[in-house]
Design an enzyme around this catalytic site. Structure first.
Site, PDB file in Angstrom:
ATOM      1  N   HIS A   1      -8.172   1.385  -0.947  1.00 13.84           N
ATOM      2  CA  HIS A   1      -8.085   0.466  -2.090  1.00 13.84           C
ATOM      3  C   HIS A   1      -9.462  -0.046  -2.519  1.00 13.84           C
ATOM      4  O   HIS A   1      -9.616  -1.204  -2.907  1.00 13.84           O
ATOM      5  CB  HIS A   1      -7.120  -0.689  -1.781  1.00 13.84           C
ATOM      6  CG  HIS A   1      -5.753  -0.216  -1.402  1.00 13.84           C
ATOM      7  ND1 HIS A   1      -4.926   0.410  -2.301  1.00 13.84           N
ATOM      8  CD2 HIS A   1      -5.109  -0.214  -0.206  1.00 13.84           C
ATOM      9  CE1 HIS A   1      -3.805   0.755  -1.679  1.00 13.84           C
ATOM     10  NE2 HIS A   1      -3.897   0.405  -0.419  1.00 13.84           N
TER      11      HIS A   1
ATOM     12  N   SER B   1       0.840  -1.203   0.000  1.00 12.50           N
ATOM     13  CA  SER B   1       0.000   0.000   0.000  1.00 12.50           C
ATOM     14  C   SER B   1       0.877   1.256   0.000  1.00 12.50           C
ATOM     15  O   SER B   1       1.672   1.441  -0.913  1.00 12.50           O
ATOM     16  CB  SER B   1      -0.960  -0.038   1.186  1.00 12.50           C
ATOM     17  OG  SER B   1      -1.911   0.999   1.110  1.00 12.50           O
TER      18      SER B   1
END
Length: 312
Positions: free
Chosen positions: A190, A86
């Site tokens: 996300h 991430s």
């Protein structure tokens, strides 16, 4: 072959930056970064409580700063590949020379602010599912309206969505899942909830001229290596609203011949996944500077083993 990896949001804990600032020159570097991005990284990394550093706009640049700082403390290291989970992808982009340190932190600060704004629109969050069959779990999450935002491998999937959807998940777990754990994050990262942040980051990225990676850079999008800086930057922007495929990243580490993985500060999460998914690969997490000597020994051992194999 050594893989250097950087953790994502949720890895931070109160005061974790404190011992790293005691290293020579570290406090000055962090102060300069703080001035550049308009955020007192030293304060948040040493004095702030858990709720303060849970703030997306704070956590993301704090994690990237810690990752860069701890990696540089290793000395001259040339890993065989780099990757980040991430927001850790920005740390990895700095490792690979795609972005300089200040540019990486500047973009991450804008990313964090934009994602915090997007998260404020609807009450959302993320929860980790431990155990179970991945296909069964993904189908179940989609039935509940949740997104499998992180497919981490080693029996772990992270679900993201509204707090109401996550509450339903707690009562209605997929078959075989042992436990559902709420994560210390402030939004459904996300997922489609982050679409507004993609637009903000894309605009900020227009002012950046990335360099091509000097090391194999493994992307969260599909676990593949990326050859050009332009594509790395494009993927960094799009990944804000797309699932993290850490399972595929680990498959690529295996294909590349990884024998050791070092996770930069605040390490622990990714080496934990690697221990389960990549048996036989040696791992080490840089939690404090006390771990540096062991990391250097592992790196030296990895380099020696690679040289011996090449000469065999």
């Amino acid at each position: 072959m050594l893989v250097l990896v950087a953790p994502g949001q949720g890895a931070q804990t109160p005061g974790f930056l404190t011992p790293w600032l005691e290293l020579p020159g570290a406090a000055d570097r962090v102060a300069a970064w703080s001035d550049a991005i308009g955020l007192d990284l030293a304060h948040y990394g040493t004095q702030a409580d858990a709720d303060e550093i849970r703030d997306t706009a704070v956590a993301q640049p704090l994690l990237v700063a810690a990752g860069i700082l701890s990696a540089s403390a290793l000395g001259a290291v040339t890993p065989g590949a780099v990757a980040g989970h991430s927001v850790g992808e920005f740390t990895a982009a700095a490792f690979a020379g795609v972005l300089d340190d200040t540019t990486a932190l500047t973009l991450v600060r804008k990313r964090g602010l934009a994602m915090a704004d997007a998260a404020a629109v609807t009450e959302t969050g993320m929860s980790a599912l431990l155990g179970g069959d991945p296909e069964t779990s993904v189908a179940h999450l989609e039935k509940l309206g949740l997104t499998p935002a992180n497919v981490n491998g080693a029996g772990q999937i992270v679900a993201a969505g509204t707090l109401e959807q996550l509450a339903t998940l707690n009562e209605d777990k997929p078959e075989g899942v042992r436990k559902v754990i709420a994560l210390k994050v402030a939004g459904a990262f996300h997922t489609h909830h982050m679409a507004p942040a993609v637009d903000v980051l894309a605009k900020a990225a227009e002012a950046v001229t990335p360099a091509d990676p000097t090391l194999p850079y493994v992307s969260n999008k599909d676990g593949r290596t990326v050859a050009t800086g332009a594509e790395v930057l494009q993927r960094l922007v799009g990944q804000v609203a797309n699932p993290v495929r850490w399972d595929l990243c680990m498959e690529t580490f295996k294909e590349l011949g990884a024998t050791a993985i070092v996770e930069v500060s605040p390490g622990g999460t990714l080496v934990g996944l690697a221990k389960r998914a990549l048996p036989g690969v040696k791992t080490l997490a840089l939690k404090t500077p006390d771990d540096l000597d062991a990391a250097r020994e592992l790196i030296a051992e990895t380099v020696t083993s690679a040289a011996d194999a090449a000469g065999a």
